[in-house]
Design a protein around this motif. Sequence first.
Motif, PDB file in Angstrom:
ATOM      1  N   LEU A  39     -21.752   2.252 -34.952  1.00 51.40           N
ATOM      2  CA  LEU A  39     -20.694   2.578 -33.998  1.00 51.40           C
ATOM      3  C   LEU A  39     -19.449   1.724 -34.238  1.00 51.40           C
ATOM      4  CD1 LEU A  39     -20.266   4.120 -31.195  1.00 51.40           C
ATOM      5  CD2 LEU A  39     -20.924   1.955 -30.136  1.00 51.40           C
ATOM      6  N   TYR A  41     -15.870   0.832 -32.090  1.00 48.58           N
ATOM      7  CA  TYR A  41     -15.316   0.967 -30.740  1.00 48.58           C
ATOM      8  C   TYR A  41     -14.209  -0.065 -30.578  1.00 48.58           C
ATOM      9  CZ  TYR A  41     -18.114  -3.170 -29.654  1.00 48.58           C
ATOM     10  OH  TYR A  41     -18.639  -4.432 -29.645  1.00 48.58           O
ATOM     11  N   ASP A 161     -16.381  10.209 -29.291  1.00 47.68           N
ATOM     12  CA  ASP A 161     -16.447  10.390 -27.839  1.00 47.68           C
ATOM     13  C   ASP A 161     -15.531   9.347 -27.203  1.00 47.68           C
ATOM     14  OD1 ASP A 161     -17.220  11.467 -25.431  1.00 47.68           O
ATOM     15  OD2 ASP A 161     -19.328  10.906 -25.583  1.00 47.68           O
ATOM     16  N   TRP A 164     -19.171   5.049 -24.773  1.00 41.16           N
ATOM     17  CA  TRP A 164     -20.586   4.893 -25.104  1.00 41.16           C
ATOM     18  C   TRP A 164     -21.234   4.245 -23.893  1.00 41.16           C
ATOM     19  CZ3 TRP A 164     -23.724   5.193 -29.684  1.00 41.16           C
ATOM     20  CH2 TRP A 164     -24.937   4.505 -29.620  1.00 41.16           C
ATOM     21  N   THR A 165     -22.168   4.930 -23.258  1.00 42.14           N
ATOM     22  CA  THR A 165     -22.829   4.307 -22.098  1.00 42.14           C
ATOM     23  C   THR A 165     -24.229   3.865 -22.491  1.00 42.14           C
ATOM     24  OG1 THR A 165     -23.244   6.551 -21.300  1.00 42.14           O
ATOM     25  CG2 THR A 165     -21.479   5.351 -20.251  1.00 42.14           C
ATOM     26  N   GLY A 167     -26.001   5.529 -24.929  1.00 44.19           N
ATOM     27  CA  GLY A 167     -26.302   6.018 -26.261  1.00 44.19           C
ATOM     28  C   GLY A 167     -27.076   7.330 -26.232  1.00 44.19           C
ATOM     29  N   PHE A 170     -25.095  10.226 -27.851  1.00 39.94           N
ATOM     30  CA  PHE A 170     -25.060  10.081 -29.305  1.00 39.94           C
ATOM     31  C   PHE A 170     -26.404  10.490 -29.921  1.00 39.94           C
ATOM     32  CE2 PHE A 170     -25.621   7.772 -33.256  1.00 39.94           C
ATOM     33  CZ  PHE A 170     -24.426   8.009 -33.909  1.00 39.94           C
ATOM     34  N   GLY A 187     -20.761   6.862 -35.140  1.00 39.63           N
ATOM     35  CA  GLY A 187     -20.029   7.104 -33.910  1.00 39.63           C
ATOM     36  C   GLY A 187     -18.722   6.336 -33.847  1.00 39.63           C
ATOM     37  N   VAL A 189     -15.964   5.416 -30.593  1.00 44.77           N
ATOM     38  CA  VAL A 189     -15.618   5.570 -29.176  1.00 44.77           C
ATOM     39  C   VAL A 189     -14.558   4.531 -28.811  1.00 44.77           C
ATOM     40  CG1 VAL A 189     -17.955   6.366 -28.551  1.00 44.77           C
ATOM     41  CG2 VAL A 189     -17.378   3.937 -28.324  1.00 44.77           C
ATOM     42  N   ALA A 192     -17.251   0.752 -25.032  1.00 39.91           N
ATOM     43  CA  ALA A 192     -18.703   0.662 -24.974  1.00 39.91           C
ATOM     44  C   ALA A 192     -19.071   0.066 -23.619  1.00 39.91           C
ATOM     45  CB  ALA A 192     -19.222  -0.214 -26.106  1.00 39.91           C
TER      46      ALA A 192
END
Length: 197
Positions: A39, A41, A161, A164-165, A167, A170, A187, A189, A192
Amino acid sequence: MEFEALLGARCPVCGGGLYAPGICRSCRKRLRAKRWQNLVYLGGYRRWRGAVRALKFKGGRRLVAPLADALAEGVRASGWNVEAVTAVPTTWWRALLRGYNPAELLARRIAERLELPFVRLLARRYTPSQTRRRRDERARMKAGTFFLLREPEHRRWLLVDDVWTTGATFRAVERVLRAAGAEAVYGAVIAAREERD
Ligand SMILES: [Zn+2]
């Protein structure tokens, strides 16, 4: 502060004054993607929630370019060799109400910066609002929430997206893509939820 941020009078990241709509100069200078496993972010939800909220309103389109460009830089630096970019879909009625899907705007700009194709690959079935459910319930996303609109022609995907909360989103999309032959899903974002700064 929140109301002014939505109108663009204040920077949605730090709350400071703005000379022009978007995010302020000092926040722009500090924009740098971080990386955690698969990821990239920009930072924790606490700092970035204002920008994430502002993106969901029409004036928020001005935020897309600086945020997406920083994420694209992070993806480039990661060496993931992604072949195509797609976005986590929203339900059609939500997109209709808003006029657009913020995740898709980000994804299109990131694709442009990386000179990769953007593909509208997925759709989402209606499920009751996630914010009303408990965290552990959210962590298990129902199978079949996401489905393919077409067969993926690429094997290494970047999935974009806004947040990311847990996951769960995802992982649910990753399962769909892998089942269709994808070999890697990464990913990108803005925020996070778990602070990783
Ligand atoms: Zn700022």
